[in-house]
Design an enzyme around this catalytic site. Structure first.
Site, short mmCIF file in Angstrom:
data_model
loop_
_atom_site.label_atom_id
_atom_site.label_comp_id
_atom_site.label_asym_id
_atom_site.label_seq_id
_atom_site.Cartn_x
_atom_site.Cartn_y
_atom_site.Cartn_z
N ARG A 1 0.97 -1.29 0.11
CA ARG A 1 0.09 -0.60 -0.15
C ARG A 1 0.45 1.57 0.14
O ARG A 1 0.35 2.26 1.36
CB ARG A 1 -1.37 0.65 1.42
CG ARG A 1 -1.90 -0.87 1.17
CD ARG A 1 -3.05 -1.04 0.03
NE ARG A 1 -4.25 -2.23 0.33
CZ ARG A 1 -4.00 -3.23 -0.09
NH1 ARG A 1 -2.88 -3.60 -0.49
NH2 ARG A 1 -4.69 -4.09 -0.13
N GLU B 1 -4.38 2.77 6.89
CA GLU B 1 -4.22 2.53 5.35
C GLU B 1 -5.01 4.19 4.92
O GLU B 1 -4.43 4.16 3.94
CB GLU B 1 -5.11 1.44 4.90
CG GLU B 1 -4.65 1.69 3.10
CD GLU B 1 -5.41 0.15 2.99
OE1 GLU B 1 -5.24 -0.86 3.02
OE2 GLU B 1 -6.50 0.43 2.01
N SER C 1 -10.85 -1.28 4.04
CA SER C 1 -10.12 -1.31 5.13
C SER C 1 -9.51 -0.45 5.41
O SER C 1 -8.61 0.33 5.36
CB SER C 1 -8.76 -2.49 4.96
OG SER C 1 -9.05 -3.37 4.09
N1 EPU Z 1 -10.93 -12.27 9.03
C1 EPU Z 1 -11.22 -12.47 10.66
N2 EPU Z 1 -12.96 -12.00 10.64
C2 EPU Z 1 -13.16 -11.00 9.74
C3 EPU Z 1 -12.01 -10.34 8.86
C4 EPU Z 1 -11.41 -11.58 8.73
O1 EPU Z 1 -11.14 -13.67 11.03
O2 EPU Z 1 -14.08 -10.42 9.89
C5 EPU Z 1 -9.91 -12.90 9.05
C6 EPU Z 1 -10.17 -13.93 7.89
O3 EPU Z 1 -10.84 -15.42 7.95
C7 EPU Z 1 -8.69 -14.02 7.19
C8 EPU Z 1 -8.11 -12.53 7.93
O4 EPU Z 1 -8.67 -12.89 8.77
O5 EPU Z 1 -7.99 -15.48 7.78
C9 EPU Z 1 -8.11 -12.37 6.04
O6 EPU Z 1 -8.70 -11.34 6.10
P1 EPU Z 1 -8.89 -10.84 4.40
O7 EPU Z 1 -9.04 -12.11 3.44
O8 EPU Z 1 -11.18 -10.44 4.28
O9 EPU Z 1 -8.48 -9.48 4.12
P2 EPU Z 1 -7.80 -8.71 5.18
O10 EPU Z 1 -6.40 -8.36 5.64
O11 EPU Z 1 -8.63 -7.93 5.65
C10 EPU Z 1 -6.75 -7.53 2.88
C11 EPU Z 1 -6.99 -5.92 2.17
C12 EPU Z 1 -8.03 -5.88 1.04
C13 EPU Z 1 -8.54 -6.58 -0.09
C14 EPU Z 1 -8.26 -7.93 1.09
C15 EPU Z 1 -8.16 -9.22 0.22
C16 EPU Z 1 -5.69 -4.66 3.42
C17 EPU Z 1 -5.37 -3.86 4.61
N3 EPU Z 1 -6.70 -5.24 2.85
O12 EPU Z 1 -8.10 -7.20 3.64
O13 EPU Z 1 -8.14 -4.15 0.53
O14 EPU Z 1 -9.55 -6.69 -0.69
O15 EPU Z 1 -7.03 -8.35 1.32
O16 EPU Z 1 -7.49 -9.37 -0.82
O17 EPU Z 1 -4.21 -5.52 2.89
C18 EPU Z 1 -8.29 -2.55 1.10
O18 EPU Z 1 -6.78 -2.38 1.24
O19 EPU Z 1 -9.05 -1.13 0.90
C19 EPU Z 1 -9.14 -3.50 1.18
C20 EPU Z 1 -10.28 -3.65 1.10
#
Ligand code: EPU
Length: 338
Positions: free
Chosen positions: A163, A331, A234
């Site tokens: 990012r 972010e 996020s």
């Molecule tokens: N999880 C939970 N509870 C929740 C949501 C997620 O336990 O309420 C767990 C999921 O089960 C998973 C882990 O957390 O094991 C990661 O969740 P997720 O795959 O949804 O991805 P994230 O790391 O929260 C990142 C990016 C998103 C992007 C997603 C998908 C960042 C800050 N965020 O989110 O990007 O869409 O991966 O690749 O890196 C953004 O930057 O605005 C954004 C939405």
């Protein structure tokens, strides 16, 4: 035309924020040069604004020139195995994805469904479902706002990270056009857990169109739909920590999702910590809330103030510090706070 005291809330996906001292919409390189010369001669700071999908505008507004980037147009040039897509920095990212899909091009299908403009996407090095924009970035044309000079920033100069990019360090470089290298015979990137799950359940994920469609449906489950609630996706970055620290956190919190990085450090999932360690889903201050369907997403109901969002974010930052001993980074950027 320069507008004075223009309320910015409707230019952001949070639907929050006070007025801009000055506001100009720019449609060409020449407009960008004129806007930057206006800012220089009035000794005002310049704030480039894309889709407003990753910013929090303070309630007091922005003491500077907000330049809404509206450069349009998408062109393609073929180079044997690959095709370069060149888009005006103000083109909505989804239009860029659609244009690539219409030509059966691989490269950005995992990034379908992300709000904002192609300029914002580049500055931010957007990433989702195992792909980051840097993977396809070829070059960006910019105007240096300190002197109005055009420049081309190539792949090697763009210093992309999680990012982040060179464009985040050098805020005076205003992106006008972005070139992405896409391919016809690309390979699907299906390593991300959510995509592996979709593939295991029998979904066909062979073409860029199929992948984009699945990615959009996964996102629709997790993120608020446009217009439903104010949000900037996020709100925090996933922390990247030393291997040693992550080992000790994994012992304390079994099940913590970890993603080893190429430099030896390890990214941990903050959403998981907020959800499973701190049980913060639904935690709210005023109209600002940690989204019930995804704990890394901060949402705001109508009428929420930037101060409420900031107070909620600080409370979360403190809770994480108390529980894990780490400082998390936002972010979402606060306009005017740099
Ligand atoms: N999880 C939970 N509870 C929740 C949501 C997620 O336990 O309420 C767990 C999921 O089960 C998973 C882990 O957390 O094991 C990661 O969740 P997720 O795959 O949804 O991805 P994230 O790391 O929260 C990142 C990016 C998103 C992007 C997603 C998908 C960042 C800050 N965020 O989110 O990007 O869409 O991966 O690749 O890196 C953004 O930057 O605005 C954004 C939405």
């Amino acid at each position: 035309m320069i507008k004075k005291n223009l309320p910015l809330a409707s230019f952001t996906t949070f639907h929050i924020g006070g007025p801009a001292h000055s506001f100009i919409e720019v449609f060409s390189e020449k407009d960008v040069q004129e806007a930057s010369s206006y800012a220089r001669s009035n000794k005002l700071k310049l704030f480039p604004l894309g889709g407003g999908s990753n910013i929090l505008v303070p309630d007091a507004g922005v003491d500077g020139v907000v330049v809404r980037i509206a450069l349009s147009g998408i062109e393609f040039s073929d180079h044997g195995d690959s095709t370069v897509l060149i888009a005006g920095a103000g083109v909505p990212w989804e239009e860029v994805v659609e244009a690539a899909l219409a030509r059966d091009l691989f490269g950005i299908e995992n990034l379908a469904g992300i709000p904002g403009t192609v300029g914002g996407a580049t500055v931010q090095n957007i990433g989702a479902y195992g792909v980051e924009l840097e993977k396809v970035f070829e070059y960006a044309d910019v105007i240096d706002a300190t002197n109005g000079e055009p420049k081309r920033i190539t792949r090697n100069e763009a210093k992309f990270g999680y990012r982040t990019s060179y464009f985040k360090e050098r805020r005076e470089l205003i992106l006008t056009r972005v070139a992405l290298r896409l391919t016809k015979d690309g390979m699907p990137h299906l390593t991300y857990p959510d995509l592996l799950k979709a593939s295991a359940s029998g979904k066909s994920l062979k073409t860029p169109q199929e992948i984009a469609q699945i990615v959009r449906s996964i996102r629709a489950e997790k993120f608020p739909q446009r217009g439903e609630l104010g949000t900037a996706g996020s709100f925090f970055k996933n922390p990247i920590l030393s291997k040693e620290l992550v080992l000790s956190l994994e012992k304390r919190f079994p099940g913590l999702p970890v993603f080893p990085q190429s430099n030896g450090s390890v990214k941990i999932s903050l959403a998981w910590v907020l959800d499973h360690v701190l049980s913060l889903k639904g935690f709210s201050i005023g109209g600002a809330e940690l989204y019930k369907k995804h704990s890394l997403v901060l949402v705001a109901e109508e009428g929420t103030t930037a101060a409420e969002v900031d107070t909620l974010a600080r409370a979360i930052e403190n809770k994480i510090f108390d529980a894990l001993g780490i400082k998390i980074e936002r972010e979402v950027e606060t306009f005017g706070a740099r």
